[in-house]
Design a protein around this motif. Sequence first.
Motif, PDB file in Angstrom:
ATOM      1  N   SER A 130       0.264   0.914  -3.306  1.00 24.24           N
ATOM      2  CA  SER A 130       0.616   1.390  -1.960  1.00 24.24           C
ATOM      3  C   SER A 130       2.130   1.469  -1.802  1.00 24.24           C
ATOM      4  CB  SER A 130       0.017   0.471  -0.890  1.00 24.24           C
ATOM      5  OG  SER A 130      -1.388   0.558  -0.908  1.00 24.24           O
ATOM      6  N   SER A 131       2.835   0.488  -2.342  1.00 21.66           N
ATOM      7  CA  SER A 131       4.291   0.499  -2.286  1.00 21.66           C
ATOM      8  C   SER A 131       4.858   1.656  -3.112  1.00 21.66           C
ATOM      9  CB  SER A 131       4.846  -0.848  -2.770  1.00 21.66           C
ATOM     10  OG  SER A 131       6.223  -0.934  -2.520  1.00 21.66           O
ATOM     11  N   SER A 134       4.364   4.847  -1.107  1.00 20.02           N
ATOM     12  CA  SER A 134       5.365   4.901  -0.046  1.00 20.02           C
ATOM     13  C   SER A 134       6.726   5.324  -0.601  1.00 20.02           C
ATOM     14  CB  SER A 134       5.461   3.542   0.656  1.00 20.02           C
ATOM     15  OG  SER A 134       6.424   3.569   1.665  1.00 20.02           O
ATOM     16  N   LEU A 142       7.234  -0.258   0.376  1.00 21.63           N
ATOM     17  CA  LEU A 142       6.806  -1.157   1.445  1.00 21.63           C
ATOM     18  C   LEU A 142       7.616  -2.448   1.387  1.00 21.63           C
ATOM     19  CD1 LEU A 142       2.927  -0.817   1.104  1.00 21.63           C
ATOM     20  CD2 LEU A 142       4.424   0.307   2.779  1.00 21.63           C
TER      21      LEU A 142
END
Length: 146
Positions: A130-131, A134, A142
């Motif tokens: 997810s980071s 992003s 993140l």
Amino acid sequence: MEESNFIYVTYISTTPEILWNALFDPKMTEQYWQHENVSDWQSGSKWEHRRFDNGEVLLVGKVIESASPRRLVLTWADPADADHEEKHTRVTFEIDPISDVVRLTVTHDRLKAGSEMLRDISDGWPKVLSSLKSLLEVGKPLPRLW
């Protein structure tokens, strides 16, 4: 031993080449993972997952298959188990372009059911990926979640 698999799929607005670089370039992994993945990423080569602040080796393994920018398969182990291949798990990164985005599928298998490794990666992969998403889509990872 009963084995488990962990599979994570995400779609990222980028190209396969940019995603490949972000997954394996230490300067990129430092931003969203706070670690460096170090190798030449050629089949048969060793790799290390190191802390960027002090160089401590946290994970080791060997590159099994490398087909830039579409697929990478590697083993994954605690440094204490480096010479015990029967204790290594396996991670497969598959990068597939779909229209203007890329589908990233990470499959972590050969995991012992109920193991600490399975618990750790089940929490860790979603945070790290997810980071990464992003960082690639909005230019900033993140906040540190671990």
